[in-house]
Design a protein around this motif. Structure first.
Motif, short mmCIF file in Angstrom:
data_model
loop_
_atom_site.label_atom_id
_atom_site.label_comp_id
_atom_site.label_asym_id
_atom_site.label_seq_id
_atom_site.Cartn_x
_atom_site.Cartn_y
_atom_site.Cartn_z
N VAL A 90 0.84 -1.20 0.00
CA VAL A 90 0.00 0.00 0.00
C VAL A 90 0.87 1.25 0.00
CG1 VAL A 90 -1.74 1.30 1.26
CG2 VAL A 90 -1.91 -1.19 1.14
N GLU A 91 1.86 1.27 0.88
CA GLU A 91 2.75 2.43 0.99
C GLU A 91 3.54 2.64 -0.29
OE1 GLU A 91 6.88 3.58 3.26
OE2 GLU A 91 5.41 2.38 4.37
N GLN A 92 3.93 1.53 -0.95
CA GLN A 92 4.75 1.64 -2.15
C GLN A 92 3.93 1.79 -3.43
OE1 GLN A 92 8.11 1.84 -2.16
NE2 GLN A 92 8.06 1.82 0.06
N GLY A 93 2.61 1.82 -3.31
CA GLY A 93 1.77 2.09 -4.47
C GLY A 93 1.50 0.90 -5.37
N PHE A 94 1.57 -0.32 -4.82
CA PHE A 94 1.27 -1.52 -5.60
C PHE A 94 -0.18 -1.93 -5.38
CE2 PHE A 94 5.87 -1.73 -5.12
CZ PHE A 94 6.28 -2.02 -6.41
N ASN A 95 -0.78 -2.53 -6.41
CA ASN A 95 -2.12 -3.08 -6.27
C ASN A 95 -2.12 -4.42 -5.57
OD1 ASN A 95 -2.14 -1.76 -9.40
ND2 ASN A 95 -3.76 -1.07 -8.01
N ALA A 96 -1.02 -5.18 -5.73
CA ALA A 96 -0.96 -6.52 -5.15
C ALA A 96 0.50 -6.92 -4.95
CB ALA A 96 -1.67 -7.54 -6.05
N GLY A 97 0.69 -7.96 -4.16
CA GLY A 97 2.01 -8.52 -3.95
C GLY A 97 1.98 -10.03 -4.11
N VAL A 98 3.14 -10.64 -4.24
CA VAL A 98 3.26 -12.09 -4.34
C VAL A 98 4.40 -12.54 -3.43
CG1 VAL A 98 3.78 -14.07 -5.82
CG2 VAL A 98 2.37 -12.20 -6.69
N ARG A 99 4.09 -13.39 -2.47
CA ARG A 99 5.09 -13.94 -1.56
C ARG A 99 4.63 -15.33 -1.12
NH1 ARG A 99 7.26 -10.11 -3.22
NH2 ARG A 99 8.73 -8.68 -2.26
N LEU A 100 5.48 -16.05 -0.37
CA LEU A 100 5.04 -17.28 0.25
C LEU A 100 3.87 -16.98 1.17
CD1 LEU A 100 8.43 -19.01 1.16
CD2 LEU A 100 6.79 -19.76 -0.57
N LEU A 101 2.91 -17.90 1.22
CA LEU A 101 1.69 -17.67 1.99
C LEU A 101 2.00 -17.31 3.44
CD1 LEU A 101 -1.41 -17.71 2.08
CD2 LEU A 101 -1.28 -20.15 2.63
N ARG B 137 -7.50 -5.84 2.01
CA ARG B 137 -8.88 -6.27 2.23
C ARG B 137 -9.85 -5.09 2.16
NH1 ARG B 137 -10.43 -10.89 4.48
NH2 ARG B 137 -8.31 -11.25 5.24
N SER B 138 -9.42 -3.95 2.64
CA SER B 138 -10.33 -2.82 2.82
C SER B 138 -10.44 -1.92 1.60
CB SER B 138 -9.87 -1.99 4.02
OG SER B 138 -8.54 -1.51 3.83
N ARG B 139 -9.70 -2.20 0.55
CA ARG B 139 -9.70 -1.30 -0.60
C ARG B 139 -10.53 -1.86 -1.76
NH1 ARG B 139 -4.28 2.13 -1.76
NH2 ARG B 139 -4.14 3.16 0.24
N HIS B 140 -11.03 -0.94 -2.58
CA HIS B 140 -11.71 -1.33 -3.82
C HIS B 140 -10.73 -2.08 -4.72
CE1 HIS B 140 -13.94 -1.03 -7.54
NE2 HIS B 140 -12.93 -0.38 -8.11
N VAL B 141 -11.19 -3.21 -5.27
CA VAL B 141 -10.34 -4.01 -6.15
C VAL B 141 -10.56 -3.52 -7.58
CG1 VAL B 141 -9.75 -6.31 -6.95
CG2 VAL B 141 -10.53 -5.97 -4.60
N PRO B 142 -9.57 -2.90 -8.20
CA PRO B 142 -9.75 -2.38 -9.57
C PRO B 142 -9.96 -3.52 -10.56
CG PRO B 142 -7.46 -2.20 -8.90
CD PRO B 142 -8.22 -2.61 -7.68
N SER B 143 -10.61 -3.22 -11.67
CA SER B 143 -10.95 -4.26 -12.64
C SER B 143 -9.73 -4.97 -13.21
CB SER B 143 -11.81 -3.68 -13.77
OG SER B 143 -11.15 -2.61 -14.42
N PRO B 144 -8.58 -4.30 -13.47
CA PRO B 144 -7.42 -5.07 -13.95
C PRO B 144 -6.96 -6.12 -12.95
CG PRO B 144 -7.10 -2.74 -14.39
CD PRO B 144 -8.30 -2.84 -13.50
N LEU B 145 -6.99 -5.80 -11.67
CA LEU B 145 -6.59 -6.78 -10.66
C LEU B 145 -7.59 -7.92 -10.56
CD1 LEU B 145 -4.72 -7.80 -8.46
CD2 LEU B 145 -5.86 -6.25 -6.84
N ARG B 146 -8.88 -7.60 -10.62
CA ARG B 146 -9.89 -8.67 -10.60
C ARG B 146 -9.70 -9.61 -11.77
NH1 ARG B 146 -13.59 -4.64 -9.14
NH2 ARG B 146 -14.50 -4.64 -11.21
N ALA B 147 -9.44 -9.05 -12.95
CA ALA B 147 -9.23 -9.89 -14.14
C ALA B 147 -7.97 -10.74 -13.98
CB ALA B 147 -9.12 -9.00 -15.38
N PHE B 148 -6.93 -10.17 -13.41
CA PHE B 148 -5.68 -10.92 -13.21
C PHE B 148 -5.91 -12.08 -12.24
CE2 PHE B 148 -1.42 -11.84 -11.70
CZ PHE B 148 -0.64 -11.67 -12.83
N ILE B 149 -6.64 -11.83 -11.15
CA ILE B 149 -6.92 -12.88 -10.16
C ILE B 149 -7.76 -13.99 -10.79
CG2 ILE B 149 -8.17 -13.39 -8.03
CD1 ILE B 149 -7.35 -10.57 -7.08
N ASP B 150 -8.77 -13.62 -11.57
CA ASP B 150 -9.62 -14.64 -12.23
C ASP B 150 -8.78 -15.53 -13.14
OD1 ASP B 150 -11.84 -13.67 -10.93
OD2 ASP B 150 -12.55 -12.48 -12.63
N LEU B 151 -7.89 -14.91 -13.91
CA LEU B 151 -7.05 -15.69 -14.81
C LEU B 151 -6.05 -16.54 -14.03
CD1 LEU B 151 -6.19 -16.37 -17.69
CD2 LEU B 151 -4.67 -14.39 -17.64
#
Length: 299
Positions: A137-148, A277-291
Motif C-alpha cells: 500500500v505504501e509503495q503504491g502496488f495493487n498486489a504482492g506475491v510472496r510465500l503464503l 482487504r479494505s480497498r476497492h479491487v480495480p478491474s485489472p486486478l480482478r481480471a488478473f486474479i480470475d485468470l
C-alpha cells in the motif's frame, strides 16, 4: 484563487500518502523535479503551504492534512467511478502494479502474464521483482506475491502454484568421502553454503519431521543472496545448499546435484497473490486474479 486541476490534486495525494517526492514520482512516472514544480504550483494556486520540506523528510502541514482528509475519499470514489466505466466497455484498462519475489515473478511470467496481456491489451502491467517484503500500500502496488506464510494477516490471499519444498542439495563430488547427514544436526560437520536474506539477516535452515521442527544456523565459509547462485555453488562442489526444489530441479535431473535429508524436507504452503482487504479491487486486478485461478486449476 485559481482552481487546481485533478492532476495537481492527484500529485498532492501521492506525495502525502508516500511522504516522499521520489516514491511518488516513481509511481506516477514523472521526474522528481516535475512533481516538485506541480506541488509548488498547487500551493501557489491555493495560497497555502501544504508540506513541510527538509533535505531528509516530507510531512504535511495542518492545512495539508485537512486537505488530504477531505480529498482522499473523493479520489477513491473517482477511481471507482472510472473503473466502473472500464467495466462498461467490457474490458479492463489502466495500470496494474504487482510486487513479487523472484519465484513468483517467474511463475507469473511463464503461465499467466502472456495470456493476461493478450486478453487485456489496454492494461499496462508493471511487475516488479524484489526479495524484500514491502508494504504494497505504501509503495503504491495493487498486489504482492510472496510465500503464503509471509503474507500480512490483514490482506486477502489467493494461493497459486501448489505447495513448495525446500531441499538440501550437494554435488556428488562434495559428498564423496564424507558421511552423508542423516539429521539436521549432522550439518554441523559439513561445509554449508549459507544464505543472506533481503533483510540482511542470515537464513536459519528450517527442517521438520513427524512434528519435530528444527532451525539451524549452519556452518560455512560462503554466504550468497540468490537461489540460482546457491544452486550453482553447490553444483561446483562448494558444499550443501538449501533451496526451493524448483531452482535445483534441472541440475538434479542432470545428476550434477543430489539431495540429502529428504525425510526432513516436507512440502509447505506455496505462493499467494495478496491485496488489501479494505480497498476497492480495480478491474485489472480482478481480471488478473480470475485468470490466475483459472490457470492454477489447469496445472
Amino acid at each position: 484563487m485559481s482552481r487546481p486541476s485533478l492532476n495537481d490534486l492527484a500529485a498532492f495525494a501521492a506525495v502525502a500518502n508516500h511522504q516522499s517526492f521520489r516514491r511518488a514520482a516513481d509511481i506516477m512516472g514523472v521526474s522528481r523535479s516535475a512533481l516538485s514544480h506541480t506541488i509548488i504550483g498547487l500551493e501557489g494556486k491555493l495560497d497555502v503551504r501544504l508540506f513541510n520540506r527538509t533535505t531528509r523528510s516530507v510531512s504535511l502541514t495542518h492545512a495539508g492534512a485537512r486537505l488530504l482528509a477531505r480529498l482522499g475519499p473523493v479520489l477513491h470514489d473517482l477511481d471507482q467511478a472510472l473503473d466502473t466505466l472500464s467495466e462498461e466497455r467490457g474490458a479492463p484498462s489502466g495500470a496494474l502494479r504487482i510486487n513479487a519475489n523472484k519465484s513468483g515473478a517467474r511463475i507469473l511470467l511463464a503461465d499467466v502474464v502472456p495470456r493476461f496481456l493478450d486478453l487485456y491489451p489496454h492494461v499496462e502491467l508493471d511487475l516488479m521483482s524484489e526479495g524484500r517484503l514491502v508494504d504494497i500500500v505504501e509503495q503504491g502496488f495493487n498486489a504482492g506475491v510472496r510465500l503464503l506464510e509471509a503474507v500480512p494477516k490483514d490482506m486477502v490471499a489467493v494461493k497459486f502454484g501448489g505447495d513448495v519444498r525446500f531441499i538440501a542439495v550437494a554435488a556428488p563430488s562434495y559428498l564423496d568421502g564424507r558421511a552423508r547427514p542423516n539429521t539436521p544436526d549432522d550439518l554441523n560437520a559439513h561445509c554449508c553454503i549459507r544464505q543472506r536474506l533481503p533483510s540482511g539477516k542470515r537464513y536459519r535452515w528450517e527442517f521438520s519431521k513427524r512434528g519435530a521442527e528444527v532451525a539451524i544456523d549452519v556452518p560455512g565459509n560462503l554466504t550468497l543472496d540468490d537461489n540460482d547462485l546457491l544452486v550453482q555453488a553447490a553444483a561446483d562442489g562448494r558444499g550443501i545448499a538449501y533451496v526451493p526444489e524448483h531452482f535445483a530441479r534441472p541440475l538434479l535431473a542432470a545428476r550434477q546435484l543430489v539431495t540429502v535429508l529428504d525425510d526432513w524436507c516436507p512440502p509447505m504452503p506455496g505462493l499467494a497473490l495478496y491485496y488489501p482487504r479494505s480497498r476497492h479491487v480495480p478491474s485489472p486486478l480482478r481480471a488478473f486474479i480470475d485468470l490466475l485461478r483459472e490457470v492454477d486449476k489447469q496445472r
